[in-house]
Write a protein that holds these residues in place. Structure first.
Motif, PDB file in Angstrom:
ATOM      1  N   ASN A 653       0.842  -1.174  -0.009  1.00 38.99           N
ATOM      2  CA  ASN A 653      -0.155   0.010  -0.091  1.00 38.99           C
ATOM      3  C   ASN A 653       0.926   1.115   0.068  1.00 38.99           C
ATOM      4  OD1 ASN A 653      -2.299   1.734   0.196  1.00 38.99           O
ATOM      5  ND2 ASN A 653      -2.237   1.635   2.412  1.00 38.99           N
ATOM      6  N   ARG A 654       0.800   1.989  -1.082  1.00 36.48           N
ATOM      7  CA  ARG A 654       1.722   3.115  -1.119  1.00 36.48           C
ATOM      8  C   ARG A 654       3.200   3.095  -0.678  1.00 36.48           C
ATOM      9  NH1 ARG A 654      -1.624   7.200  -2.808  1.00 36.48           N
ATOM     10  NH2 ARG A 654      -3.593   6.965  -2.685  1.00 36.48           N
ATOM     11  N   ARG A 655       3.616   1.777  -1.094  1.00 36.76           N
ATOM     12  CA  ARG A 655       5.065   1.474  -0.917  1.00 36.76           C
ATOM     13  C   ARG A 655       5.508   0.424  -1.523  1.00 36.76           C
ATOM     14  NH1 ARG A 655       5.461   1.371   5.166  1.00 36.76           N
ATOM     15  NH2 ARG A 655       3.922   2.649   5.079  1.00 36.76           N
ATOM     16  N   ILE A 656       6.800   0.146  -1.801  1.00 43.17           N
ATOM     17  CA  ILE A 656       7.170  -0.839  -2.307  1.00 43.17           C
ATOM     18  C   ILE A 656       8.378  -1.623  -1.663  1.00 43.17           C
ATOM     19  CG2 ILE A 656       8.593  -1.823  -4.537  1.00 43.17           C
ATOM     20  CD1 ILE A 656       7.153   0.365  -6.115  1.00 43.17           C
ATOM     21  N   GLY A 657       8.409  -2.844  -1.392  1.00 47.43           N
ATOM     22  CA  GLY A 657       9.331  -3.478  -0.516  1.00 47.43           C
ATOM     23  C   GLY A 657      10.538  -4.240  -1.515  1.00 47.43           C
ATOM     24  N   LEU A 658      11.709  -4.006  -1.135  1.00 46.45           N
ATOM     25  CA  LEU A 658      12.863  -4.447  -1.896  1.00 46.45           C
ATOM     26  C   LEU A 658      13.495  -5.558  -1.118  1.00 46.45           C
ATOM     27  CD1 LEU A 658      14.286  -1.074  -3.361  1.00 46.45           C
ATOM     28  CD2 LEU A 658      12.519  -2.629  -4.230  1.00 46.45           C
TER      29      LEU A 658
END
Length: 974
Positions: A653-658
């Motif tokens: 949600n409104r973020r991206i995990g790397l």
């Protein structure tokens, strides 16, 4: 003069006999327990011993002496009478006796068996059994064993302290059985739910609780400190405490000793204990004992035990436990409990003045090593001058004897078919334990070999046994061996730490020695090492079908090898395999070299057939030299494989995990990795937005919420990531070789580029719902007359909030016919901006509704308020009908327009209360006949009609109507 523990115990026995209270009405058994040991290595044959303590006070001796045999039940359907061993051993000045009944029995199978024994009577006046009338209550104890052959010649623990004691009102009482397990199994204790037992009826093999049993604390009003009285046993030490006795008398208690091996319960003993409580001004004595001990085998233990008495009385010190090799009667244990030399407790024969002292001495040796600690129970008993009953205090000390670590571990290179090997050597190990049970030591002690990458020191305590965390077992050899060759996946350029430890067999108590000191070693470096596998280009458009990726691979020249050491020319062969840790290699480069430092020949740009979007790649470099004899290229060795960095993304949600990973011979741990982001697509530009301090592969993660924490290349911070935009990333890892012989700069490698859109989980706000409901007060009896179909009208309004998505595209309506239903079914969906819904073709208006809003992304809001509507029931009856066949008013039916009737039961009785007619029919249609079809005479009849109405409440109660009806039969027609 000083004497050893044995003589001191005999003196203590005589002294306690003078002080033990005499109960004039005592009769038979005070306490006891059953112990076992397997005595055959080929059959399931066990020696079974019942040790009971008889009351020998005046009036009881003849009855006690008459118990020459006891019936044993072995738990396999077999029972037998077992004779008493002679002579009887008297203790406590002759007021009690130790009676031993011993036999052998062979079991048919590997199962769990419950062994029990029954003696006709307990001694009398036990206050917490049967209201004090305990003489007629049988004494019963049981022990459960497992005959699993895998347990070997296992023995149950033995009790080295007789389960008899005295206590004083108002003072905390504690007792310890000094249980010892010769096999080194772990012991645990419990008293919750455990009560003394008797045989069940006339069956000596079944048990039931003694009648009228009460836990001792029922006879107390307060603890010694003034709080609530307590009773229980310490699960680890076995200290059974009653804090504190409140009334004088004789009490029995029971507790269980559990035997555990390798986390599995393998047996348990129920112990029946008797305590005499007296009222006396005497205060219990105090003990000062050392803290728990942990020593290396071979250490001499010398500990002084001190005792004092608050009343200034003289004191007697004694000690119990397996290390003394003595039974509860003070005689040498048979079989022995520990291999010699046994411990001794030296104290004066006569009672001592203040302070009393005793010395625990134990010259430990390697034969006594075991995993579980030895427990020594110290006891001090006071000797009051006013002939008051003496009191005792127990305190335990746990002594752990551990094996020393193997000595002089060394490492050196070895010749091996694998081409890479390390030979470990150490001084032969001789400090091994010895089994004290009849079980042979079939499995010898083993040397376990452990390895880890890196050579950091390990923080362990002096009493730490086994291997510190971080090591992996790579092999084992018998303890008589003093060498081991490691050829398991060794890598050049890696420094290894080796440790060895001795694993002792379960037959001697199990456990491990202290670990050896570590030895650090690195394989000699005669070949190149890889230093870089970095993705330069991921390919146009990040297409998974276009093989146009670019990876640059770098390596060093052979370390430790001069150009003239082997025959020239030399050759590099670079191999590539798809995947992280891939093994399906194909050669992508063959390059001859003379190792000329002026020639750049240790770099290769791989760009043929690479799909870096779909795959990571692993590389390995082989090094060849020219054999002077054959003039043929000969492989010297190959580097350890190194993969490219593989980056993965997880939109949220409104973020991206790397997250990223790589399999390389160098370490990327404990460094700072760099995160780059592009907001304009995979072609960049990329700005560094974060520096991530990593510790290990599990920490190779980062979550992008829009912030830019690295401003040196410009500030590209975003207030939030938009679900309507795509963001591209690449990661740069930083690494180094752990081998101190490889002195290289930090190693930098880029991952492939990955693009992703964040998710948007923002939901709409829940609507506010209203449903038109009936106003029952305004309805007339004619309302809904003959109406069979109804409609509910729903309307709702949107609500707003700072955390809600205003982009609503539709609504979903949910319905359940009953208010009590836990879930509702989806009824319909309407598109925005409609805010109404008609629920039509209903048989009643009863039901419950809620509405949800649906966003443009398909996310559903929480439910609106739940609205339930109900029916307005109506049912009326006439009071006359004329079943004369003229076609008018011939049937008795409800008045017109009943509302929402689902079912009913109609019953008619005559004036004398006898039932004449019954029917289940919503229309009733009674024609004036009885149930048997015969016409009833005219007159007054009474009815009861039980009506079930349709309702929003499931299983709503029915409504009963009572009344009368006049049945008129008249001649003629109109």
């Amino acid at each position: 003069m000083k004497v050893t523990y044995t003589k001191g115990l005999l003196a203590m026995v005589l002294l306690l006999g003078l002080l033990w209270p005499t109960l004039s009405h005592a009769t038979h058994v005070r306490s006891g327990a059953i112990t076992t040991r397997r005595i055959s290595s080929t059959q399931l044959t066990y020696e079974i011993t019942l040790t009971v303590y008889f009351d020998q006070s005046p009036g009881s001796r003849q009855a006690a002496a008459g118990t020459n045999s006891v019936n044993f039940c072995f738990g396999d359907g077999v029972s037998t009478d077992v004779p008493r061993q002679l002579p009887i051993q008297f203790i406590n000045g002759g007021s009690s006796s130790i009676n031993i009944y011993r036999t052998t029995h062979t079991y048919p199978a590997n199962e769990a068996y419950k062994i029990s024994a029954r003696i006709e009577n307990r001694n009398d006046n036990t206050r917490n059994i049967n209201g004090g009338s305990s003489v007629g209550i049988p004494f019963y104890v049981a022990t459960t064993i497992s005959t699993n052959a895998a347990l070997g010649q296992n023995s149950t623990p033995v009790l080295l302290n007789a389960p008899l004691d005295s206590a004083r009102t108002g003072q905390k009482f504690c007792f310890n059985p000094a249980a010892f397990d010769v096999d080194g199994d772990s012991l645990a204790y419990r008293s919750v739910g455990v009560v003394p037992a008797q045989s069940l009826g006339n069956n000596p093999c079944l048990q039931s609780p003694v009648p009228g049993y009460q836990y001792p604390n029922v006879f107390s009003t307060a603890s010694e400190a003034g709080g609530a009285p307590t009773y229980g046993i310490n699960a680890i030490t076995g200290d059974l405490c009653w804090d504190s006795p409140g009334e004088m008398g004789q009490y029995n208690m029971a507790f269980v000793i559990e035997e555990w091996r390798n986390g599995v319960l393998i047996g348990e003993i129920t112990v029946d204990l008797q305590v005499i409580v007296i009222d006396s001004p005497n205060k219990r004595p105090l003990l000062q004992v050392p803290a728990d001990l942990c020593v290396l085998a071979g250490t001499t233990i010398n500990q002084t035990i001190r005792a004092t008495d608050p009343d200034g009385n003289r004191v007697v010190l004694t000690a119990y436990g397996g290390p003394f090799n003595l039974g509860p009667d003070g005689k040498p244990a048979d079989p022995i409990l520990v291999v010699p030399n046994a411990a001794t407790f030296t104290t004066p024969v006569q009672p001592q003045g203040q302070p009393g002292t005793g010395t625990l001495t134990w010259q430990t040796n390697c034969g006594q090593i075991r995993q579980e600690p030895y427990e020594v129970v110290f006891k001090v008993t006071d000797v009051p001058n006013n002939r008051a009953v003496s009191l005792a205090t127990f305190q335990s000390v746990r002594i752990r004897i551990i094996g020393p670590g193997p000595q002089n571990l060394t490492a050196r290179p070895a010749a091996d078919a694998s081409g890479r090997a390390v030979q470990l050597n150490w001084t032969p190990y001789t400090c091994v334990p010895v089994s004290t049970s009849a079980q042979p030591n079939a499995q010898p002690s083993q040397i376990l070999v452990y390895r880890k990458e890196g050579c950091s020191s390990d923080a362990t305590t002096d009493c730490f046994t086994g291997i510190p965390p971080g090591y992996t077992k790579i092999g084992q050899v018998p303890y008589t061996t003093s060498t081991f060759t490691d050829n398991q996946n060794l890598r050049r350029g890696v420094q290894y730490s080796y440790r060895i430890v001795v694993q002792y067999p379960q037959a001697t108590g199990g456990g491990s020695s202290v670990a050896s000191t570590q030895v650090c070693y690195s394989l000699p470096l005669l070949i190149p090492v890889l230093t870089q596998v970095t993705v330069d280009s991921t390919g146009p458009g990040l297409s998974t079908t276009v093989n146009r990726g670019v990876i640059t691979v770098r390596w060093t020249r052979p370390l430790g090898l001069s150009p003239g050491d082997l025959g020239a020319p030399y050759q590099y062969r670079l191999n590539r395999a798809p995947g992280l840790g891939g093994t399906t290699f194909t050669t992508v480069l063959t390059r001859n070299t003379n190792l000329d430092p002026a020639v750049v020949d240790t770099i290769f740009t791989d760009q043929v057939g690479l799909n870096t979007v779909a795959n990571p790649y692993t590389y390995q470099l082989e090094f060849y030299y020219t054999d002077p004899a054959t003039k043929q290229l000969t492989r010297l060795d190959a580097t350890d494989p190194a993969s490219s960095v593989r980056l993965s993304v997880a939109p949220a949600n409104r973020r991206i995990g790397l997250s990223w990973q790589a399999q390389t011979p160098w370490s990327n741990d404990n460094q700072t990795h760099r995160i780059y982001r592009s907001t304009r697509g995979p072609n960049g530009p990329f700005n560094q937005i974060a520096a991530v301090a990593v510790s290990g592969p599990a920490s190779y993660t980062y979550t992008d919420t829009g912030a830019d924490a690295v401003l040196a290349d410009g500030n590209t911070s975003l207030s939030a990531l938009s679900a309507d935009s795509s963001y591209c990333y690449r990661v740069e890892t930083i690494g180094r070789y752990l081998d101190p012989n490889i002195r290289l700069p930090l190693l930098n490698n880029f991952s492939q580029i990955v693009c992703a859109q964040p998710a948007d989980t923002t939901r709409p706000c829940p609507p506010t719902l209203r449903v038109d409901s009936l106003n029952c007060a305004t309805l007339t009896p004619q309302s809904f007359c003959n109406q069979t179909s109804f409609t509910n009208n729903l309307t709702w309004q949107n609500t707003t909030g700072p955390t809600c998505d205003p982009n609503i595209v539709g609504y979903r309506i949910y319905y359940s016919p009953y208010q009590e239903d836990p879930t509702s079914a989806s009824l319909a969906a309407v598109s925005a901006p409609t805010l109404t819904f008609r629920h039509e073709s209903l048989t009643s208006v009863a039901g419950c509704y809620y509405v949800t809003a649906v966003s443009r992304r398909g996310l559903e809001s929480s439910p609106s308020n739940r609205v339930c509507v109900d029916n307005c029931p109506l049912f009326q009856m006439p009071n006359v009908f004329t079943p004369n066949g003229d076609g008018h008013n011939d049937l008795f039916t409800p008045l017109p327009c009943p509302r929402f009737v689902e079912s009913l039961e109609f019953v008619v009785v005559n004036r004398w209360g006898a039932e004449v007619f019954r029917i289940n029919d919503v229309n009733i249609n009674w024609n004036g006949n009885a149930d048997n079809g015969q016409p009833l005479p005219g007159g007054l009849y009474y009815y009861q009609v039980t009506v079930h109405f349709a309702s929003v409440h499931r299983n709503s109660p029915p409504v009963s109507y009572k009344g009368w009806v006049e049945l008129i039969r008249q001649v003629g027609t109109r």
